[in-house]
Design a protein around this motif. Structure first.
Motif, PDB file in Angstrom:
ATOM      1  N   ARG A 151       0.779  -1.241   0.000  1.00  0.00           N
ATOM      2  CA  ARG A 151       0.000   0.000   0.000  1.00  0.00           C
ATOM      3  C   ARG A 151       0.809   1.288   0.000  1.00  0.00           C
ATOM      4  NH1 ARG A 151      -2.755   1.381   5.780  1.00  0.00           N
ATOM      5  NH2 ARG A 151      -1.058   0.783   7.157  1.00  0.00           N
ATOM      6  N   ILE A 152       2.146   1.220   0.124  1.00  0.00           N
ATOM      7  CA  ILE A 152       2.922   2.460   0.207  1.00  0.00           C
ATOM      8  C   ILE A 152       3.467   2.884  -1.164  1.00  0.00           C
ATOM      9  CG2 ILE A 152       4.960   3.568   1.196  1.00  0.00           C
ATOM     10  CD1 ILE A 152       4.671   1.641   3.582  1.00  0.00           C
ATOM     11  N   ILE A 153       3.203   4.148  -1.498  1.00  0.00           N
ATOM     12  CA  ILE A 153       3.813   4.747  -2.691  1.00  0.00           C
ATOM     13  C   ILE A 153       4.798   5.807  -2.205  1.00  0.00           C
ATOM     14  CG2 ILE A 153       3.423   6.070  -4.801  1.00  0.00           C
ATOM     15  CD1 ILE A 153       0.749   4.726  -5.107  1.00  0.00           C
ATOM     16  N   ALA A 194       5.440  -2.093   0.253  1.00  0.00           N
ATOM     17  CA  ALA A 194       5.505  -1.186  -0.902  1.00  0.00           C
ATOM     18  C   ALA A 194       4.486  -1.554  -1.972  1.00  0.00           C
ATOM     19  CB  ALA A 194       6.899  -1.208  -1.506  1.00  0.00           C
ATOM     20  N   LEU A 195       3.871  -0.513  -2.515  1.00  0.00           N
ATOM     21  CA  LEU A 195       2.990  -0.665  -3.669  1.00  0.00           C
ATOM     22  C   LEU A 195       3.699  -0.137  -4.919  1.00  0.00           C
ATOM     23  CD1 LEU A 195       0.269  -1.097  -5.117  1.00  0.00           C
ATOM     24  CD2 LEU A 195      -0.546   1.008  -4.054  1.00  0.00           C
ATOM     25  N   ALA A 196       4.308   1.044  -4.798  1.00  0.00           N
ATOM     26  CA  ALA A 196       5.054   1.603  -5.932  1.00  0.00           C
ATOM     27  C   ALA A 196       6.197   2.481  -5.419  1.00  0.00           C
ATOM     28  CB  ALA A 196       4.142   2.430  -6.823  1.00  0.00           C
ATOM     29  N   GLN A 197       7.313   2.444  -6.137  1.00  0.00           N
ATOM     30  CA  GLN A 197       8.471   3.262  -5.780  1.00  0.00           C
ATOM     31  C   GLN A 197       8.910   4.071  -6.995  1.00  0.00           C
ATOM     32  OE1 GLN A 197      10.145   3.585  -2.730  1.00  0.00           O
ATOM     33  NE2 GLN A 197      11.227   5.228  -3.802  1.00  0.00           N
ATOM     34  N   PHE A 198       9.085   5.372  -6.791  1.00  0.00           N
ATOM     35  CA  PHE A 198       9.713   6.198  -7.824  1.00  0.00           C
ATOM     36  C   PHE A 198      11.221   6.050  -7.653  1.00  0.00           C
ATOM     37  CE2 PHE A 198       6.496   9.006  -9.864  1.00  0.00           C
ATOM     38  CZ  PHE A 198       5.375   8.535  -9.203  1.00  0.00           C
ATOM     39  N   PHE A 199      11.886   5.519  -8.677  1.00  0.00           N
ATOM     40  CA  PHE A 199      13.338   5.374  -8.665  1.00  0.00           C
ATOM     41  C   PHE A 199      13.937   6.530  -9.451  1.00  0.00           C
ATOM     42  CE2 PHE A 199      12.286   0.913  -7.694  1.00  0.00           C
ATOM     43  CZ  PHE A 199      13.209   0.648  -6.678  1.00  0.00           C
ATOM     44  N   ALA A 200      14.648   7.412  -8.759  1.00  0.00           N
ATOM     45  CA  ALA A 200      15.223   8.583  -9.417  1.00  0.00           C
ATOM     46  C   ALA A 200      16.588   8.262 -10.009  1.00  0.00           C
ATOM     47  CB  ALA A 200      15.367   9.726  -8.423  1.00  0.00           C
ATOM     48  N   GLU A 210      13.466  -6.914  -1.522  1.00  0.00           N
ATOM     49  CA  GLU A 210      13.037  -7.724  -0.366  1.00  0.00           C
ATOM     50  C   GLU A 210      12.540  -6.830   0.772  1.00  0.00           C
ATOM     51  OE1 GLU A 210      16.472 -10.107   0.492  1.00  0.00           O
ATOM     52  OE2 GLU A 210      16.058 -11.525  -1.130  1.00  0.00           O
ATOM     53  N   LYS A 211      13.279  -5.741   1.030  1.00  0.00           N
ATOM     54  CA  LYS A 211      12.845  -4.813   2.094  1.00  0.00           C
ATOM     55  C   LYS A 211      11.536  -4.114   1.719  1.00  0.00           C
ATOM     56  CE  LYS A 211      17.522  -4.074   3.719  1.00  0.00           C
ATOM     57  NZ  LYS A 211      18.745  -3.267   3.573  1.00  0.00           N
TER      58      LYS A 211
END
Ligand SMILES: [Zn+2]
Length: 326
Positions: free
Chosen positions: A3-5, A42-48, A35-36
């Motif tokens: 659930r975390i963006i 986590a639902l979605a991560q913005f990778f910069a 894994e972490k």
């Protein structure tokens, strides 16, 4: 539970790309590993893809010019996505995030921290879009073809967007790439509010009224952000949190709660999200790394309702991504 963006981390450039394969994204000792992320919810991560410049580039031993460096990290990003497609998939719009979630996959969104690789060329923006970039921080800590950075120098701090910067904001709105004001000069931030037709984000910035640092947003900016329908991602960097956190070189869950309450009060609950700055910050965290995010949420739950927690975790992000990213 997925659930975390989170709107900003430096993991891809700072820890993975330059490690020559020694640090894989899936399992590592960084703030973020896949894994972490799974453990943390986590639902979605913005990778910069952050572009090191001048003395910072020198210190890190980066000799590639900005455009080449972007492509170098981009290739590593593609390799990592391919290697880990059983647990994460790239997302280019809100529907992708929803579809990935239905398939039990986390989502990854590519972003650029500093528009310097544009080098004043409008066609480069199309290229980045085609490569999947869906959020761009207009500056990092140096002037570029678009704008000026946040600065201790009041003359630089009050400078607005350059004409090419105004054009860039308008084109980003049209193409569906989110405009990010973190690191931008105060004058530039006001210009973005003036010219944008879509909700914007400060991918990793806190409140200046709560911790007086130039990288944070003033009360007036927070008010405008609320009106704009945008959001700010809570940044876990100790000097942006509080004087106490900076002194102890430690950000605690309580520091995050304090900033969140302040921002809610000035911008409204709809303008709150996460923008950890994981793997871009040097301080300790009392929740460790991404896998400790449930502790952050537990601390927030003492002050926010379940619906507000959902807004901070993903609902506000869904709204902004749905309106500004395609
Ligand atoms: Zn940054």
């Amino acid at each position: 539970m997925m659930r975390i963006i989170d709107f900003h981390c430096d993991t891809m450039g700072e820890r993975i790309a330059r490690s020559e394969g020694k640090v894989p994204l899936r399992h590592n000792d960084c703030h973020i590993s896949l894994e972490k992320m799974l453990k943390g919810g986590a639902l979605a991560q913005f990778f910069a893809i952050w572009i090191p410049l001048e003395d910072t580039a020198q210190k890190l031993g980066v000799t590639m010019p900005p455009y080449e460096y972007f492509n170098f990290v981009y290739q590593k990003y593609l390799e990592e996505m391919e290697k880990n497609k059983d647990i994460i998939a790239p997302a280019f719009c809100l529907d992708d995030i929803k579809k990935n979630r239905e398939n039990g996959l986390m989502s990854s969104v590519l972003s650029i921290e500093d528009s310097v690789p544009l080098e004043g060329k409008a066609e480069r923006l199309d290229e980045f879009y085609k490569k999947g970039v869906r959020l761009m921080s207009l500056t990092w800590n140096y002037e570029n073809s678009v704008a000026y950075p946040n600065s201790d120098d009041p003359e630089i701090m009050k400078k607005g967007l350059k004409p090419f910067g105004i054009e860039t904001v308008e084109r980003m709105n049209e193409m569906g790439m989110i405009v990010d004001i973190s690191h931008l000069s105060d004058g530039g931030i006001y210009d973005v509010f003036k010219y944008t037709k879509k909700p914007i984000v400060a991918s990793h910035s806190n409140a200046r009224g709560c911790c007086n640092h130039r990288r944070n947003l003033t009360d007036d900016m927070l008010r405008l952000l609320g009106e704009n329908g945008g959001l700010t991602g809570l940044n876990y960097c100790a000097p942006f949190m509080s004087a106490e956190a900076e002194k102890n070189n430690l950000t605690t869950c309580e520091d995050i709660v304090r900033q969140a309450l302040y921002i809610k009060n000035k911008a409204g609950i709809d303008a709150l999200a996460f923008g950890s700055d994981f793997d871009g910050i040097g301080n300790e965290l009392d929740f460790g790394d991404y896998s400790g995010m449930p502790k952050v949420i537990e601390a927030l739950e003492k002050h926010f309702t379940p619906d507000e927690i959902d807004k901070i975790c993903w609902k506000n992000a869904y709204r902004v991504i749905g309106e500004s990213m395609k």
